[in-house]
Design a protein around this motif. Structure first.
Motif: not given
Length: 129
Positions: A64-86
């Protein structure tokens, strides 16, 4: 694997393997070690003392902790204020994003297992000292 094949691995007869399977005979410590090493499991797991293949196996809470951590990382990837991967100047496709997610999940999982393996005190390692 046949009883004969396992017997050769453990240096015992096919009949002995059959008796082990029927719980009519118990293998000695050396035999248990050989089987555990061959199947990459703990002796505790073989004997039914633990349902975890290894002391460092991840628990439900760890997963469960892994999934939470993954969600946090991916939220930063898709959030315009976070990291964006192109890729080639364009946002990642759904397929690329899924591959990134799978890679991140595997990396986080492996890092948690390695940390457990390295930092679990000996008294909690069971038969895998």
């Amino acid at each position: 694997m046949t009883q004969s094949d396992l017997g050769k691995l453990m240096d015992v007869s096919k009949a002995s393997v059959s008796l082990y399977e029927k719980n009519q005979r118990t293998p000695d410590q050396e035999t248990l070690k050989k089987v555990a090493q061959f199947f990459d499991v703990s002796i505790d797991y073989l004997l039914g003392v633990s349902d975890k293949r290894h002391y460092y196996a991840l628990t439900k809470k760890d997963k469960r902790d892994i999934e939470t951590e993954l969600e946090d990382v991916l939220a930063g990837v898709t959030n315009k204020s976070g990291i964006n991967f192109f890729k080639n100047g364009a946002e990642l496709s759904d397929e690329d994003r899924a591959l990134l997610e799978a890679s991140l999940r595997q990396t986080i999982t492996l890092s948690k297992e390695l940390a457990k393996k390295k930092f679990t005190p000996n008294k909690f390692r069971g038969s895998e000292q």
